[in-house]
Design an enzyme around this catalytic site. Structure first.
Site, mmCIF file in Angstrom:
data_model
loop_
_atom_site.group_PDB
_atom_site.id
_atom_site.type_symbol
_atom_site.label_atom_id
_atom_site.label_comp_id
_atom_site.label_asym_id
_atom_site.label_seq_id
_atom_site.Cartn_x
_atom_site.Cartn_y
_atom_site.Cartn_z
ATOM 1 N N ASN A 146 0.787 7.168 10.518
ATOM 2 C CA ASN A 146 1.420 6.238 9.582
ATOM 3 C C ASN A 146 1.932 4.990 10.293
ATOM 4 O O ASN A 146 1.887 3.895 9.735
ATOM 5 C CB ASN A 146 2.576 6.930 8.847
ATOM 6 C CG ASN A 146 2.073 7.849 7.759
ATOM 7 O OD1 ASN A 146 1.009 8.455 7.913
ATOM 8 N ND2 ASN A 146 2.812 7.976 6.669
ATOM 9 N N SER A 194 -2.833 13.425 4.553
ATOM 10 C CA SER A 194 -3.029 12.010 4.239
ATOM 11 C C SER A 194 -4.187 11.850 3.272
ATOM 12 O O SER A 194 -5.176 12.565 3.353
ATOM 13 C CB SER A 194 -3.327 11.236 5.526
ATOM 14 O OG SER A 194 -3.630 9.898 5.230
ATOM 15 N N ARG A 210 2.864 14.377 -7.463
ATOM 16 C CA ARG A 210 1.560 13.723 -7.381
ATOM 17 C C ARG A 210 0.693 14.375 -6.312
ATOM 18 O O ARG A 210 -0.469 14.692 -6.543
ATOM 19 C CB ARG A 210 1.771 12.251 -7.052
ATOM 20 C CG ARG A 210 0.600 11.370 -7.388
ATOM 21 C CD ARG A 210 1.001 9.917 -7.252
ATOM 22 N NE ARG A 210 1.796 9.747 -6.035
ATOM 23 C CZ ARG A 210 2.867 8.958 -5.931
ATOM 24 N NH1 ARG A 210 3.253 8.266 -6.962
ATOM 25 N NH2 ARG A 210 3.536 8.859 -4.803
ATOM 26 N N LYS A 257 0.820 13.008 12.194
ATOM 27 C CA LYS A 257 0.823 12.275 10.916
ATOM 28 C C LYS A 257 1.756 11.074 10.992
ATOM 29 O O LYS A 257 1.452 9.999 10.469
ATOM 30 C CB LYS A 257 1.275 13.205 9.783
ATOM 31 C CG LYS A 257 1.529 12.528 8.440
ATOM 32 C CD LYS A 257 0.257 12.259 7.679
ATOM 33 C CE LYS A 257 0.480 11.425 6.422
ATOM 34 N NZ LYS A 257 1.631 11.825 5.610
ATOM 35 N N GLU A 260 -0.975 2.853 10.640
ATOM 36 C CA GLU A 260 -1.240 2.328 9.291
ATOM 37 C C GLU A 260 -0.349 1.113 9.005
ATOM 38 O O GLU A 260 -0.826 0.093 8.516
ATOM 39 C CB GLU A 260 -0.965 3.453 8.292
ATOM 40 C CG GLU A 260 -0.966 3.062 6.831
ATOM 41 C CD GLU A 260 -0.323 4.190 5.987
ATOM 42 O OE1 GLU A 260 -0.652 5.375 6.206
ATOM 43 O OE2 GLU A 260 0.533 3.871 5.143
#
Lengths: 298, 298, 298, 298
Positions: free
Chosen positions: C167, C112, C10, C163, C170
């Site tokens: 996260n 991201s 993906r 990153k 997040e």
């Protein structure tokens, strides 16, 4: 029985004394302690009759690793080494493999009891093969307050694993007691907090050795005024959280306890200044400025 | 001494029995229990000689409030009412004021000990004026396992306050033990978890009554397979967190314990579905769909 | 510019498409995707002119490690490999060393943007030597929504580190939004929760992309009824907590978010049954029994 | 339209200015502000033509309650009062009832936007009967950045309820960002943390207004060195946790955020000294002593 012990600090020294009190013949070595019986690992090994037992009580990490590798070259097949220090459980497999190459057995052993252990006995949690644990059993029995206090928890690593979880629970219990203590101190309802805690030793749900210790501390200093709020943490507390993450086990109380200690040592942590900065930006909120900075306004 | 007790449930009934075992003359009333000695509060008051002591063991809130107001009209100046149930400490002031208008004393009393209390004794934490606590002291002594287990914690409200904090600590300790239990169960190192916990009863830092109870439960059901993971909570746990908020006391372990229970009762909580929804939106992450919804795809 | 990409899932597939849209010549390889341009790593390397850039978008761990080692044997000095997948930052040093032995450069790159990235652009956080990052800069520029969205964060490892922390944040933000959503749903004051959240997109302190996504999800399913409450987690969330532990940084919000996900997948977790067991032991509390167990009583 | 405003502090003053900019006729009163147009509530009411709208922007609690009761005696049936301050949602019902006795309408209105609102617009969340909200709608439209920023959330209380939950989410998001900031600062991988955060404004999952504010603060003071780590909290953060407890909603991230602020203001909190005390008792652990106490050893 006969045993060598390497490391004669607070824990090792007390354990050696407890063994001697119970009739064991102990040869102690430490690089620095004046209480040592021998001046080198070589000499220690030479004083013991095969099959030997050598018990390590050194700081985890390099000191333990180095002593182990040295002993691997000095000991004979059939001897057993016990790692009684605070090694991470994941190091035990490697330790055991190093010794196994030389036919030497390995037992990892978590020992709990602090300075009270010499008198009251230590809890003993060990991991390793049955035959190796059996070899060192008389030493375990002499450490424990009674035979039920010894736990052969599983294969190599299990002793330190179980001790680690024990310490994680200890962190959580201590934090719960500490929070309760602060609530009582903060409340307008409770004029004499030490009296309340002392009464809890009898018949309550929270009666526990940690409560006993807190009561004892309050008997010595009723407001705990002689202590600062900076609280250290040890490897076991951190490893328990790491294990919770690895095993996908939610462990909020243990983790809260660890984080409270982290935060206690950083009164002006970056995260707190970041919060203040965001508040100042969005709200025009009055914020507390750093002493130096506010002094500059004077 | 002579005392009336209102409420003969699990707690009240056992306390009445313990008092009688110790020579007190107890008149019990309950709307529903077949063990009651009288059929109404009026009759209960009539059977007691002034100055009377009436002990309430009713559900907190309306039942307790109604009984108190009724007793205010039935009792005489110099009598004392003990609220031994689980009232929120903040209700005690109002209760005391209602009775004080009639010259009746009030003592609030937190009682801990569960089903073990009848045999082993209860921890007793009370609040109120000295003269009122003194009046009921023989009853407290007969409840407690020994005199040190009684705590006169402060003015009206202090008993329930201290009991509340006790329960908050209990929540945190239980959560810590439960997290440790799950870690041991999840680990590949520990083949026999009940054995480990049993060994911890001797010499460890975490030895405690709660550990004893967990060990006992595991003796009866070694995998706790007969229990579901839905865990109820009681008022005291919630009130402790409310107090932490009111007094600006950080209480992460106690709160984690309370929230774990909340979450345990909502396997498909709205917050979890909201997390899944956000993940699905931003990442095209595979998410778990509700049974009905996924069934629709079949 | 010319680039090879390994992994056409993906993320990789969308990135390759975005690069092509912006004029780059992309050679794609994947063991399984029908969209591949070549059938082997050898062929991929053969199609690229030196000095080459090869971008990896494979699952972290073994697949990435194996491809890297294979590329180390196929590429030439002066080539650069970009690890754009989700490797743990601590693996990057090892990856870079393997390639450096062959004179090949290494850039680690956290990307991201999820499924929205192809259209809206990706945030790009990379680590590595200046010369290596400069070499791949045109690819980074074509990924980012605008040049400011590219961050060369530091040396090798820094890209994945940054990153990872992203996260972690997040996780915490999502958890905060999810808790708020459940409070609104639970309250008797708010008849139309989606309307409230939609209004928050304008002028509030909490306006954010995550809020936008939650609003969007509620537009599609106003009660989120089609989702289950089992929420997965990814490596980055766990590593962030591990880093907090390693660096002694208190991180309660991030950790709460991770643990909420752990708990969401275990409705009858051992810790919950342990809580129920202790409650049953001490209080004679009614507890919920497991369906099978209670069924056995019928 | 014509409106009175009571309270001309930072929020009230800016809102009055924004209304005037958009053509409303505003009569302002404040006990202390030199910007007031009238010298008393009586005069304020006298200057407005019935049916009147009076908007309160006073501190929550007694100041708001007193002004409301005074207005109840001064206003006429058909007038409407808007409580735009930070009242607890649970007070709104009482406020509305006091005014309803006089036929006066009541709207509770949470206003968000801080010092940025005058220019960028405020988010507006209100509760009350449709007819009352309709009456004040032109004022709401002039506050909001666009019409979608107004939320009529439900009956009386809903506006403050929704604003409270909004603030709870804000706490959690801020805490997540702050934790991430500290991790980046603590790491050896990230030499320039402000640069990283600035890059996150584009294309990431965490892009948000709070991130923008943190970036802005770092532009002004790259290490946030001018701020202390003492962080205040407001009523809404506390009430959100109280609501979570009341509604049995697990809210660990919001609560962690609140507790982090509590702890930030107590570097030598009683709970921390209790932890140190227990450690000292059981382990003979070295502990940090209070400056005064350790000084006494000198």
């Amino acid at each position: 029985m006969q045993a060598g012990i390497v490391g004669l600090g607070r824990m090792g020294g007390n354990m050696a004394a407890r063994w001697r009190d119970r009739g064991h013949e102990v040869v102690g070595y430490s690089r620095t302690s004046p209480d040592r019986d021998v001046d080198s690992l070589e000499e220690l090994v030479g004083k013991l009759a095969a099959p030997r037992v050598v018990w390590l009580m050194l700081p985890a990490g390099d000191p333990t690793r180095q002593a182990l590798r040295q002993l691997a070259g000095l000991l004979s097949p059939g001897d057993v080494v016990v790692e009684g220090g605070n090694s991470r459980f994941s190091d035990d497999t490697e330790h055991a493999a190093v010794l196994a190459e030389h036919g030497i057995g390995y037992v990892d052993c978590g020992v709990s009891g602090g300075i009270w252990g010499r008198e009251n006995g230590y809890a003993v949690m060990c991991g390793g093969a049955d035959e190796h644990v059996r070899r060192v059993w008389p030493l375990l029995e002499s450490l424990a307050p009674e035979q039920d206090g010894i736990c052969h928890a599983g294969p190599v690593g299990a002793g330190h694993y179980v001790k680690m979880v024990h310490n994680g629970i200890e962190y959580g219990m201590m934090q719960a007691l500490a929070e309760g203590y602060e609530l009582l101190e903060a409340s307008e309802y409770v004029p004499d907090v030490p009296k309340v805690l002392a009464s809890w030793r009898h018949g309550t749900v929270v009666r526990s050795w940690l409560l006993d210790l807190l009561v004892r501390a309050l008997e010595q200093d009723s407001g705990l005024a002689g202590l600062s709020g900076r609280v250290d943490d040890s490897g076991e507390g951190r490893w328990t959280v790491e294990e919770a993450v690895r095993l996908a086990v939610s462990a909020p109380a243990m983790t809260a306890a660890l984080f409270a200690r982290f935060a206690s040592r950083k009164p002006d942590a970056a995260q707190l200044r970041a919060l203040a900065a965001m508040r100042q930006q969005f709200g025009g909120h009055a914020v507390h400025t750093a002493p130096a900075a506010s002094g500059g306004n004077g």
